[in-house]
Design a protein around this motif. Structure first.
Motif, short mmCIF file in Angstrom:
data_model
loop_
_atom_site.label_atom_id
_atom_site.label_comp_id
_atom_site.label_asym_id
_atom_site.label_seq_id
_atom_site.Cartn_x
_atom_site.Cartn_y
_atom_site.Cartn_z
N THR A 52 3.51 5.69 1.23
CA THR A 52 3.34 6.95 1.95
C THR A 52 2.27 7.78 1.25
O THR A 52 2.06 7.64 0.05
CB THR A 52 4.65 7.75 2.02
N ASN A 53 1.64 8.67 2.02
CA ASN A 53 0.69 9.60 1.42
C ASN A 53 1.41 10.89 1.04
O ASN A 53 2.63 11.01 1.26
CB ASN A 53 -0.52 9.82 2.34
N ALA A 54 0.67 11.86 0.49
CA ALA A 54 1.28 13.10 0.01
C ALA A 54 1.91 13.92 1.14
O ALA A 54 2.78 14.76 0.89
CB ALA A 54 0.25 13.94 -0.74
N GLN A 55 1.48 13.66 2.38
CA GLN A 55 2.06 14.36 3.53
C GLN A 55 3.33 13.67 4.04
O GLN A 55 3.93 14.09 5.02
CB GLN A 55 1.04 14.46 4.68
N GLY A 56 3.71 12.57 3.37
CA GLY A 56 4.90 11.83 3.76
C GLY A 56 4.66 10.86 4.90
O GLY A 56 5.61 10.27 5.43
N GLU A 57 3.39 10.66 5.27
CA GLU A 57 3.06 9.73 6.36
C GLU A 57 3.08 8.30 5.84
O GLU A 57 2.58 8.02 4.75
CB GLU A 57 1.67 10.04 6.91
N ARG A 58 3.64 7.41 6.64
CA ARG A 58 3.66 5.99 6.29
C ARG A 58 2.26 5.43 6.47
O ARG A 58 1.69 5.55 7.55
CB ARG A 58 4.62 5.24 7.20
N VAL A 59 1.73 4.80 5.42
CA VAL A 59 0.40 4.20 5.52
C VAL A 59 0.47 2.67 5.51
O VAL A 59 -0.36 2.01 6.11
CB VAL A 59 -0.57 4.73 4.45
N VAL A 60 1.47 2.13 4.83
CA VAL A 60 1.71 0.68 4.80
C VAL A 60 3.22 0.48 4.74
O VAL A 60 3.92 1.20 4.04
CB VAL A 60 1.07 0.01 3.56
N GLU A 61 3.71 -0.52 5.49
CA GLU A 61 5.13 -0.88 5.37
C GLU A 61 5.28 -2.38 5.54
O GLU A 61 4.39 -3.05 6.06
CB GLU A 61 6.00 -0.11 6.36
N GLY A 62 6.39 -2.89 5.06
CA GLY A 62 6.64 -4.31 5.18
C GLY A 62 7.92 -4.73 4.49
O GLY A 62 8.82 -3.91 4.27
#
Length: 142
Positions: free
Chosen positions: A114-124
């Protein structure tokens, strides 16, 4: 160490210019989207973005140093790249145990960046072999 479903660990890092250049050198991925500001400005992202695998490598940092930790061996990893990561973004990689295999020393883990805004950028999802003996707990038994 006894692992349980729900155990979690994280690692955070701010992505730097040097990270992009060094990763390009190590990986051979010199896509101008990562290295050339003028080129990247004309893309859908409007600026250079970090290599997807650079971001995903933070998951490896968690697995190798925190959970399961030293001695852990990657068996597999699935990845979905959800949002771009830019120079200056602070990324937190988090792994959470979803299964402890009863007959062999293998963990299944949900992986998330996640980035600092709490957004998911990669998952798996990852599968990791761990050393059940004292030797897998860091340090050397020479």
């Amino acid at each position: 160490m006894k692992f349980r479903v729900g155990d979690t660990a994280s690692f955070s890092k701010t992505i730097t210019e040097a990270d992009l250049v060094l990763f390009a050198g190590v990986s051979g991925d010199t896509n101008p989207l990562h290295l050339d500001a003028e080129y990247a400005k004309a893309t859908r992202f409007g600026a250079r973005i970090a290599h997807g695998m650079l971001t995903a490598s933070l998951i490896s940092a968690v697995l190798g140093t925190r959970l399961p930790g030293p001695g852990g061996i990657y068996l597999s990893q699935t990845l979905q790249f959800l949002k771009p990561v830019f120079v200056g973004d602070t990324i937190t990689a988090t792994v959470t145990i979803t299964a402890v295999h009863p007959e062999r020393p293998v963990l299944t883990l949900k992986t998330l960046c996640t980035n600092a805004q709490g957004e998911r950028v990669v998952e798996g999802e990852a599968r990791v072999l761990y050393e059940p003996s004292e030797r897998g707990k860091g340090g050397s038994k020479a």
